[in-house]
Scaffold this motif. Structure first.
Motif, mmCIF file in Angstrom:
data_model
loop_
_atom_site.group_PDB
_atom_site.id
_atom_site.type_symbol
_atom_site.label_atom_id
_atom_site.label_comp_id
_atom_site.label_asym_id
_atom_site.label_seq_id
_atom_site.Cartn_x
_atom_site.Cartn_y
_atom_site.Cartn_z
ATOM 1 N N THR A 1 -42.702 85.555 -35.739
ATOM 2 C CA THR A 1 -41.364 84.780 -36.510
ATOM 3 C C THR A 1 -41.453 85.000 -37.984
ATOM 4 N N LYS A 2 -40.935 85.835 -38.667
ATOM 5 C CA LYS A 2 -40.536 86.036 -40.061
ATOM 6 C C LYS A 2 -39.426 85.458 -40.592
ATOM 7 N N ILE A 3 -39.253 85.000 -41.826
ATOM 8 C CA ILE A 3 -38.075 84.863 -42.537
ATOM 9 C C ILE A 3 -37.820 85.563 -43.762
ATOM 10 N N ARG B 1 -32.491 85.362 -42.733
ATOM 11 C CA ARG B 1 -32.599 85.896 -41.511
ATOM 12 C C ARG B 1 -33.914 85.845 -40.925
ATOM 13 N N TYR B 2 -33.933 85.816 -39.391
ATOM 14 C CA TYR B 2 -35.141 85.530 -38.858
ATOM 15 C C TYR B 2 -35.421 86.944 -38.086
ATOM 16 N N ILE B 3 -36.579 87.392 -38.381
ATOM 17 C CA ILE B 3 -37.123 88.656 -37.903
ATOM 18 C C ILE B 3 -38.148 88.423 -36.774
#
Lengths: 419, 244
Positions: free
Chosen positions: A98-100, A110-112
């Motif tokens: 999870t990256k932001i 947003r969350y990627i």
């Protein structure tokens, strides 16, 4: 040149302002799952009464061939727990990165999610299709379950005559009182309407018998029909994950000794015109139960003199000259379907129509015709085909509209003029 | 990659800029038609005739009208006949803040590349060019999420850092350089930036790369309006007049 440069400078200044991004569906935190049965191209249906997730008390439920479930984007993994309508449970444990990313003042961040991985599961088999979760739609995981063969599909069809030599069969929706599996005594489709049925087969013996109790005229006069199926049961390990399983093939319809009493029945064909003698999971239609056409029905329409518009009349009774049956007693209708004499050796029929109004005289319909015996449907055997209708009371109130074939479904052959 | 900008808006902006570029070429076309013919026997010289050093006026102006931007850029180019070696160096910092968090970044960048002049016959040495750049940036960024709650997953509050992140990208450029007075030149550069790559390792994905811009798009446009001071190195050969 210099003025042009200054003009362009101001345009660039205006164009250099960036548009704010849209704040719609920023996160790709949805997991798409499709459900399948090993060995089948037909999608499987998940009937989940409860779907819960680790990290939240929220639950959902769904009955579908594919679903989209939310992943916890505040963590790097989500456990999903499925509870089916039959009480069975399964678990799916997922991990992902999870990256932001900051988007804007209005949208926030947003969350990627990416690098989706199945850490463990309790399903029969799983295939990871796409390691990137979606914003909506799409499939990330295909879940396969071991086939569980044991249901036979049946469809009810009405056979039709649409011309002198043209036949067709269409699926017919039918009203049931019940369908009973004789080997277990269990009732299915009680007071229901269906055109396709799925019934369990007897897995302890290589035959199954069913009793169909119809609430409409599919069963014709006695409303009850029986069906006996025979088949072969064998055990084999077709899929490693599933171990030894029972499968059924060589399905046949047993007509011997009146074990099957439908007008006609046959094994269905697949798209390659191969007989569907093997039961499948999900179940497919293996058997067609057919109702032969009633070839002697003629349709009579009531109308005002000088018009072609049908008009409703109050019928007291309609009787024939060949039986004691009474038709349409007490009905108010503009059209009636009446059976011509079913005997192939008789070439005329007379109907007497009486009305509830005391001052309305009875009408007599008398027609002659040509009868031939023909086998239009092999399962129905020779049937009487009626053609060349002639009005025997020409000049009276009746008029034959169509002189040739009597068809099924019935077409309007006769018109009666009523005042 | 998420495309935040509606496709139609991006297309319209691109079309508008391209139209401006084409309009500018028509202005030069009139001058070109009346320019003198170069003697076909004159030899091409690739010795530099001058060095231009300038700054991006838009960056300076943005410091005043934009609350979220702070930066500057210096530009330089040197000519080798119709080819120009161009170098840019700059610094920018952005600060964003909303009700539910804030973001800031700061870093330096440079670009280097070549422009090709298509107005080789202009006696004023005005220039319309198409070129390319390679850009690189080193920056740090910080983000806070405050008071945000998801109805299923709970609180999203977090603070994140990216330190000494390096990014690089490529550009296609086009623009004008116009001689305003003696040694003063002005011009604009339109940049089509693409191929961004960053080497962050943490949980935070870079949102804005100094010199490039927003990272949520696979490509983006940039514009500069520059003011140059040209330092002549040697006398510029003047194309001879056409014999009538």
């Amino acid at each position: 040149m210099r003025k042009t440069s200054w003009f362009i400078a101001f345009i660039i200044l205006a164009a250099s302002c960036l548009d704010d991004p849209d704040c719609f569906q920023l996160n790709n935190n949805f997991l798409g799952i499709s459900f399948h049965v090993m060995g089948s191209t037909v999608a499987d249906t998940l009937k989940a009464t409860e779907i819960s997730f680790s990290g939240t008390s929220a639950i959902t439920a769904d009955t579908a061939t594919s679903i989209s479930l939310p992943l916890n984007y505040t963590a790097t993994g989500t456990d999903i727990f499925f509870t089916r309508s039959d009480g069975s449970k399964d678990t799916l444990k997922l991990s992902y990165s999870t990256k932001i990313q900051y988007v804007s003042d209005d949208c926030g961040s947003r969350y990627i999610l990416s690098d989706l991985n199945v850490a463990s599961h309790s399903f029969d088999s799983i295939r990871l299709v796409n390691t990137t979760p979606t914003k909506s739609g799409g499939t990330n995981i295909a879940i396969y379950r071991c086939p569980k063969v044991g249901m036979v599909g049946l469809t009810l069809q009405q056979l039709y005559i649409t011309g002198t030599a043209t036949q067709s069969a269409t699926t017919r929706s039918t009203i049931f009182n019940s369908v009973t599996a004789d080997f277990s005594g269990e009732n299915f489709y009680v007071d229901q309407t269906a055109s396709t049925l799925y019934l369990p087969v007897n897995l302890t013996q290589e035959f199954s018998t069913y009793t169909f109790d119809f609430a409409d005229d599919f069963g014709l006069a006695d409303s009850v029909r029986k069906l006996r199926l025979t088949y072969r049961i064998f055990e084999v390990e077709r899929y490693k994950q599933c171990g030894n399983q029972k499968f059924i093939d060589s399905l046949k319809i047993d007509f011997a000794n009146a074990a099957t009493t439908f007008d006609t029945a046959s094994i269905a064909l697949d798209s390659d015109d191969d007989r569907l003698e093997a039961l499948q999971d999900p179940a497919v239609v293996n058997v067609k139960l057919m109702r032969c056409p009633e070839t002697n029905l003629t349709q009579v329409v009531f109308r005002r003199p000088g018009t072609t518009t049908a008009t409703a009349v109050h019928i007291k009774s309609i009787t024939t000259n060949y039986s004691s049956d009474i038709y349409y007693a007490g009905d108010t209708t503009s059209t009636v379907k009446l059976p011509l004499n079913p005997s192939a050796s008789v070439n005329s029929t007379q109907f007497i129509v009486t009305y509830t109004e005391a001052d309305r005289a009875a009408d007599t319909i008398s027609v002659s015709y040509t009868t031939t015996l023909d086998t239009l449907f092999p399962g129905c055997g020779p049937q009487v085909i009626y053609s060349d209708l002639v009005n025997l009371l020409e000049g009276g109130d009746t008029d034959v509209l169509i002189t040739n074939d009597v068809k099924f479904p019935a077409v309007t052959n006769i018109a009666v003029e009523v005042n | 990659m998420l495309n935040f900008q509606p496709l139609q808006t991006l297309q319209l902006k691109s079309i508008n800029i391209l139209l401006l570029v084409f309009c500018s070429t028509f202005v030069f076309a009139q001058n070109d038609s009346s320019s003198t013919k170069i003697d076909s026997l004159e030899k091409k010289s690739y010795k530099p005739t001058g060095i231009r050093i300038g700054t991006d006026a838009l960056s300076i102006a943005r410091n005043f009208y934009s609350k979220t931007f702070n930066g500057w850029e210096v530009n330089a180019d040197v000519d080798f006949n119709r080819f120009f070696l161009a170098v840019d160096y700059g610094h920018w910092a952005r600060t964003y803040g909303g009700d539910n968090g804030d973001y800031d970044n700061s870093g330096n960048y440079f670009r280097a590349g070549v422009d090709v002049n298509f107005l080789t016959k202009d006696p004023e040495q005005n220039m319309f060019f198409i070129g390319g750049r390679y850009g690189q940036s080193t920056f740090s960024e910080h983000m806070r999420i405050v008071g945000v709650e998801d109805e299923i997953w709970g609180s999203l509050d977090k603070e994140l850092y990216n330190t000494n992140v390096r990014g690089h990208w490529f550009e296609l450029t086009t623009g004008l350089r116009v001689k305003m007075w003696k040694y003063i030149w002005m011009g604009y550069t339109a940049r089509f930036k693409f191929g961004l790559s960053t080497n962050e390792t943490g949980e935070m994905v870079p949102s804005d790369v100094p010199g490039y811009g927003r990272t949520d798009k696979e490509s983006t446009w940039g514009f500069n309006y520059q003011i140059f001071f040209r330092i002549p190195v040697r006398k510029t050969p003047v194309p001879p007049a056409t014999k009538k």
